[in-house]
Each structure stands twice: as structure tokens, then as C-alpha cells.
Design a protein around this motif. Structure first.
Motif, PDB file in Angstrom:
ATOM      1  N   LEU A 143      -6.811   4.475  -5.015  1.00 47.94           N
ATOM      2  CA  LEU A 143      -7.999   4.125  -5.794  1.00 47.94           C
ATOM      3  C   LEU A 143      -8.462   5.317  -6.641  1.00 47.94           C
ATOM      4  O   LEU A 143      -8.788   5.162  -7.827  1.00 47.94           O
ATOM      5  CB  LEU A 143      -9.119   3.671  -4.853  1.00 47.94           C
ATOM      6  CG  LEU A 143     -10.365   3.090  -5.508  1.00 47.94           C
ATOM      7  CD1 LEU A 143     -10.015   1.842  -6.312  1.00 47.94           C
ATOM      8  CD2 LEU A 143     -11.400   2.755  -4.450  1.00 47.94           C
TER       9      LEU A 143
ATOM     10  N   VAL B   4      -5.169   4.020   0.841  1.00 46.75           N
ATOM     11  CA  VAL B   4      -5.800   3.133  -0.135  1.00 46.75           C
ATOM     12  C   VAL B   4      -6.793   3.919  -0.981  1.00 46.75           C
ATOM     13  O   VAL B   4      -6.857   3.743  -2.205  1.00 46.75           O
ATOM     14  CB  VAL B   4      -6.484   1.945   0.579  1.00 46.75           C
ATOM     15  CG1 VAL B   4      -7.273   1.116  -0.405  1.00 46.75           C
ATOM     16  CG2 VAL B   4      -5.452   1.095   1.292  1.00 46.75           C
ATOM     17  N   TRP B   5      -7.557   4.808  -0.327  1.00 50.25           N
ATOM     18  CA  TRP B   5      -8.529   5.610  -1.066  1.00 50.25           C
ATOM     19  C   TRP B   5      -7.825   6.523  -2.062  1.00 50.25           C
ATOM     20  O   TRP B   5      -8.300   6.713  -3.179  1.00 50.25           O
ATOM     21  CB  TRP B   5      -9.386   6.449  -0.104  1.00 50.25           C
ATOM     22  CG  TRP B   5     -10.397   5.619   0.606  1.00 50.25           C
ATOM     23  CD1 TRP B   5     -10.373   5.229   1.914  1.00 50.25           C
ATOM     24  CD2 TRP B   5     -11.568   5.029   0.037  1.00 50.25           C
ATOM     25  NE1 TRP B   5     -11.448   4.447   2.190  1.00 50.25           N
ATOM     26  CE2 TRP B   5     -12.215   4.307   1.056  1.00 50.25           C
ATOM     27  CE3 TRP B   5     -12.139   5.039  -1.224  1.00 50.25           C
ATOM     28  CZ2 TRP B   5     -13.390   3.615   0.836  1.00 50.25           C
ATOM     29  CZ3 TRP B   5     -13.318   4.350  -1.437  1.00 50.25           C
ATOM     30  CH2 TRP B   5     -13.925   3.649  -0.402  1.00 50.25           C
TER      31      TRP B   5
END
Length: 198
Positions: free
Chosen positions: A6, A2-3
Motif C-alpha cells: 500500500l 500488505v502495508w
């Protein structure tokens, strides 16, 4: 993960704001993807201990399954199986359990529903070795062109014939050239042979 997504989004936003040429954007994303692959021990890892630690820490259900499976905890692996959402990963994991438990009839049923992929031909070849079916072994082995899986079939054949020392030598010759998941597979197979588990 997810990071990573992002960060990619933020970088794309900033480059779009400054109207960076598209070829530079593609170059930056290519470098980021290569960086992620290099840092992922399942792809290029050279240390089995680090690969196992990575799998153990992972939250992905198929990697949790793999960790329990490689540790020999089949009941924990089976419990994790229900959490795997991707169809192909779930079928592969279920196949691994059936093969480990020597439930070849159920494995063949599962394989009949799988597309013609190297995993399917390897599993059918391994079943043919266990059932002493030389015709099927020749047929399925002929459909394999993956050198690693062909070598693993040689190892399986040697173990089945009781030539465990020969199987260990084959694995030890392979290990220095392997990386990531293949390395982990070979190391675990050698460990099981030496411990008399297979």
C-alpha cells in the motif's frame, strides 16, 4: 506485507502525479526493497531469539510450520502443512517432516518429483549418510556447491558416526559467520545435539 504494498502504491502515485524522473523512482524503490530485506531477520538477522520471535508472530503458514518444526512439535507442524499454498514451500516442509521422522523411502519418492535444486541434493546426500551408501553420497555431494549445506553434511556425518562433540565444534565454528535462516538452522542443530535429540 500488505502495508508495504500500500505504501509503495501511494508513493508511486505521488511520484507519478509530480512527474518525477523514472530513474529517481527506481532508486526510491530499490532503497525500499533493500530496507525491507535488512529489516527481515530471516535474511540478515544475527540474533536467533529475535528470528524465532519473528517466525512465531508471522501469519505465513510456511513460517508457522517452521516455528513448530524447530520447537519439536511435529504434530502441530503437520497440521500447519495443509495451509501452505506454495507448491515448493509445501514440498520442502513435507520433506523436512519425513527426514525428521526418518521416513527415507517416502522422502525419496517426494524428492523424485522435485527439480534438481540444492535442497534435493542435500536431502539425498543426508539419506545416503543414514543408509551408509557411499557411492550415492559421493554422487549427490558432488552436485552441491552451497558451502553451508556442505558443512551441514559434515555435521550430519559426524553425528551419524557418533562424533557428537566434533559436530558441535563444527557448528560453533560456523555460527559466527551465519545470518538469518542459516544461523537459526545451525543453532537449532547444535541445541538438538547437546540435548541428545539427534
Amino acid at each position: 506485507m500488505v502495508w508495504f504494498l500500500l505504501v509503495v502504491f501511494v508513493i508511486a502515485l505521488v511520484m507519478g502525479f509530480f512527474q518525477v524522473p523514472i530513474w529517481i523512482m527506481y532508486g526510491v524503490f530499490a532503497v525500499m526493497i533493500i530496507f525491507i530485506f535488512i529489516r527481515n531477520p530471516l535474511v540478515f538477522g544475527k540474533d536467533p531469539e529475535k528470528i524465532m520471535a519473528y517466525i512465531k508472530k508471522s501469519k505465513a503458514p510456511h513460517l508457522q510450520f517452521l516455528y513448530h518444526f524447530l520447537q519439536g512439535d511435529l504434530s502441530a507442524a503437520e497440521n500447519t502443512l495443509g495451509k501452505i499454498l506454495m507448491k515448493k514451500a509445501k514440498q520442502g516442509s513435507e520433506l523436512m517432516l519425513l527426514m525428521e521422522r526418518k521416513e527415507y523411502g517416502k522422502a525419496k519418492e517426494l524428492l523424485a518429483n522435485m527439480s534438481g535444486h540444492k535442497t534435493k541434493w542435500y536431502a539425498l546426500s543426508d539419506i545416503a549418510i543414514q543408509e551408509v551408501d557411499s557411492e550415492s553420497l559421493k554422487e549427490y555431494r558432488g552436485k552441491l556447491n552451497d558451502r553451508f549445506l556442505l558443512k551441514m553434511l559434515e555435521v550430519d556425518q559426524a553425528v551419524f558416526e557418533g562424533k557428537k562433540r566434533e559436530a558441535v565444534v563444527l557448528l560453533e565454528n560456523m555460527i559466527p559467520t551465519l545470518r538469518g535462516y542459516k544461523l537459526l538452522t545451525a543453532v537449532q542443530a547444535r541445541k538438538q545435539i547437546l540435548e541428545g535429540k539427534i
